[in-house]
Design an enzyme around this catalytic site. Structure first.
Site, short mmCIF file in Angstrom:
data_model
loop_
_atom_site.label_atom_id
_atom_site.label_comp_id
_atom_site.label_asym_id
_atom_site.label_seq_id
_atom_site.Cartn_x
_atom_site.Cartn_y
_atom_site.Cartn_z
CB CYS A 83 -0.92 0.01 1.22
SG CYS A 83 -0.04 0.10 2.78
CB CYS A 142 4.34 -0.61 1.88
SG CYS A 142 3.24 -1.69 2.81
CG ASP A 150 -3.97 22.56 -35.14
OD1 ASP A 150 -4.08 23.61 -35.78
OD2 ASP A 150 -3.59 21.49 -35.63
CG ASP A 185 -1.29 17.82 -36.00
OD1 ASP A 185 -1.48 19.05 -36.11
OD2 ASP A 185 -1.69 16.99 -36.82
CG ASP A 236 -0.53 23.49 -33.53
OD1 ASP A 236 -1.17 24.54 -33.70
OD2 ASP A 236 -0.75 22.44 -34.17
#
Length: 607
Positions: free
Chosen positions: A13, A16, A414, A598, A602
């Site tokens: 967890c 730990c 974009d 992309d 940009d």
């Protein structure tokens, strides 16, 4: 600065992982560390002049967790005996529960009944050996955790019941009080919880494993023209490889012979196949769809782009956002608080009534704190979120970015290639002379518009003429010299042509062309939205997000496109610096924003 990756299989967890991280961070020379209780992975960055791997592993051991270099999630052990034992533990716990309510026949003699109940509880106690071992480690290293709660409650209940049985058998007490049921039930429930946790861990790790499995296990090595199949891990730089249709590329490199089309969707998110030929770079893990080709290997194994993506996801999983840090802090003190509460409960009820009444209440306090849902929920949610995102082609640089994105208010989009297919087509009406002039320059560009123009020219039987001095101005246009007559070609927006000294009509639609500063004409393109664009934007707006289009298109083209998808606002005729300014302005207003794109234009806004 060097990095070191190892595993701590004993972690269950966030409490730990906090112990392990705190111990590692105290090691001299450690710059930073990340620990993930889901994958059991530890990533440590250290100054090699001040620290070494042995010291880091020792720090992990000092925290009470045995480190290993082998991934525990990939270990294939025989679990038959352990699973059979667990089934007996579940069966025994159920029978003991029925006995507790007198719903199952059991011996009337107290000694025989005690032995019968002890035998039913024994499989659960044997199965829970790892829990008792973890509880011992927690006491030994003074780090109380959830395993200590489980071990303390179940161990106390079993040993107390065993003591009652022995004391009654020797005539010391008149009536025994057995709590074998409580011990077996808690261990069985915790065991069931761990089975579910393990399933969650494997599910959370599955997306990451899908990425790592993209690299093929074997490659076709060419030695003096002879094909030889060897394991991918034996490849080295400058090896010449043959990649056949339907196979994945075994590493990063460049094509030296042949051409093909590639599916890079799991690496880049681009759904359309990408055509590549001699001299083009290919990425390890991408799928070769069509022809066979020969490549020279530049990077393999842990040095590939794919391996870098995997490391990015792993590092993101070992970082902690604010909510996880809070859970870590609370779970670190939680166990100690529960133990103190259980002791107070025992003392108070012992004083009010007797020990036999007080013990079940004290055990109940310990039991209700188990299993460690608090310490596991946050890292499990993070791992699942980051893993699912990676499976969709989305990489977060760290967990804090995931948390920040949940509070996002505005997303800038974009248009070309992001909201659209990125495969525009030429609208009817363009003159051949104009199309030819534009295609002659666009043949040197990789922009989707360039592909549309050259494709339309090819359909009309027009062959683009060779040009030189090609120059691209992001967000504006391109220019160059036609070799046949040294004519200067200028292609781009109306504003770009006017900047170059061209007198042009105020028709701000499409792409415009000029030869030797004389306006030639324009062409319009149609780039329909992606099929999923409308639903995506609708979903985002329903979640309360602003969806704003940032495009370099003309006003008319941008507004016409906005009619096809549900946008909050449209910004048009934008240069790269304009997009950047809009993002900064939104941030200055205190909004948390995201940017999708992309293209080169940009890049400033994305950064």
């Amino acid at each position: 600065m060097k990095s070191f990756v190892f595993f701590a299989p004993g972690m269950r967890c966030a409490g730990c992982s906090s112990k392990v991280k705190a111990s590692i961070d105290k090691t001299p020379g450690v710059v930073r560390s990340g620990v993930d209780p889901i994958s059991k992975r530890c990533i440590v960055y250290y100054d090699e002049t001040k620290a070494n791997e042995e010291a880091i592993l020792k720090a992990t051991s000092d925290a009470g967790f045995t480190p290993t270099l082998e991934n525990p999630l990939k270990k294939k052990e025989s679990l038959l005996v352990k699973n059979v034992l667990f089934l007996f533990a579940i069966a025994g716990a159920v029978i003991l529960f029925l006995i507790e309510w007198d719903l199952f026949p059991h011996p009337e003699n107290h000694i025989t009944d005690g032995l019968f109940q002890m035998l039913l509880a024994l499989p659960a106690v044997v199965w829970g050996f790892d829990i008792f071992k973890g509880a011992y480690q927690a006491v030994r290293y003074a780090h109380p955790d959830m395993q200590l709660l489980v071990g303390l409650s179940t161990g106390t209940a079993f040993l107390y019941s065993l003591a009652e049985l022995l004391l009654f058998a020797n005539g010391v007490i008149e009536h025994p009080h057995y709590h074998f049921c409580a011990s077996a039930m808690v261990l069985a429930i915790v065991g069931l919880g761990r089975k579910l946790e393990d399933r969650a861990r494997k599910s959370a790790a599955s997306a990451l494993e899908e990425l790592t499995d993209l690299l093929p296990k074997h490659a076709h090595l060419l030695v003096d023209g002879v094909e030889k199949d060897i394991p991918t891990e034996l490849l080295s730089e400058n090896d010449i490889l043959l990649v056949k249709p339907g196979e994945r590329v075994p590493g990063d490199g460049r094509i030296i012979e042949g051409k093909s089309s590639f599916d890079e969707s799991l690496l880049t998110g681009e759904s359309l196949p990408v055509d590549k030929g001699v001299g083009d770079a290919v990425t390890g893990g991408s799928m070769n769809l069509l022809g066979a080709f020969t490549m020279v290997l530049e990077r393999s194994g842990d040095d590939t782009t794919l391996a870098g993506m995997v490391r990015l996801v792993e590092e993101a999983r070992t970082t902690r956002p604010k909510v996880a840090l809070l859970a870590d802090h609370v779970s670190g003190h939680f166990a100690l608080g529960v133990i103190i509460a259980a002791l107070l409960t025992l003392i108070v009820w012992w004083l009010i009534k007797d020990f036999n009444t007080a013990l079940p209440y004290a055990l109940t306090v310990l039991v209700v704190a188990c299993p460690c849902a608090l310490g596991l929920a946050t890292p499990a949610a993070l791992a699942c979120g980051l893993g699912k995102a990676a499976n969709c082609g989305i990489l977060y640089k760290d967990a804090a970015a995931l948390e920040a994105f949940s509070k996002c208010q505005t997303i800038f989009f974009d248009k070309t290639g992001t909201l659209t297919n990125g495969a525009p087509t030429v609208k009817e009406g363009c003159q051949d002379a104009t199309l030819l002039a534009i295609a002659s320059l666009e043949q040197y560009s990789e922009h989707p518009i360039a592909k549309a123009v050259t494709s339309e020219a090819s359909k009309r039987g027009l062959k683009p003429e060779p040009c030189s001095n090609f120059e691209a101005v992001p967000g504006k246009g391109i220019k160059g010299t036609r070799n046949s007559d040294n004519a200067e070609l200028i292609i781009g927006t109306l504003a770009f042509l006017k900047e170059q000294g061209v007198t042009a009509p105020d028709n701000d639609r499409g792409i415009h062309a000029a030869i030797n500063k004389n306006y030639l004409g324009s062409l319009e393109l149609i780039d329909p939205p992606k099929p999923e664009a409308e639903k995506t934007l609708t979903d985002l707006k329903e979640r309360g997000l602003e969806c704003i289009l940032l495009t370099g298109d003309s006003k008319d083209a941008a507004l016409e496109f906005a009619k096809t998808v549900p946008l909050t606002d449209v910004k048009y005729r934008l240069l790269p610096e304009d997009k950047l300014a809009l993002v900064r302005a939104a941030q200055k207003e205190g909004r948390i924003v995201a940017m999708t794109g992309d293209g080169l234009n940009d890049a400033p806004a994305l950064s």
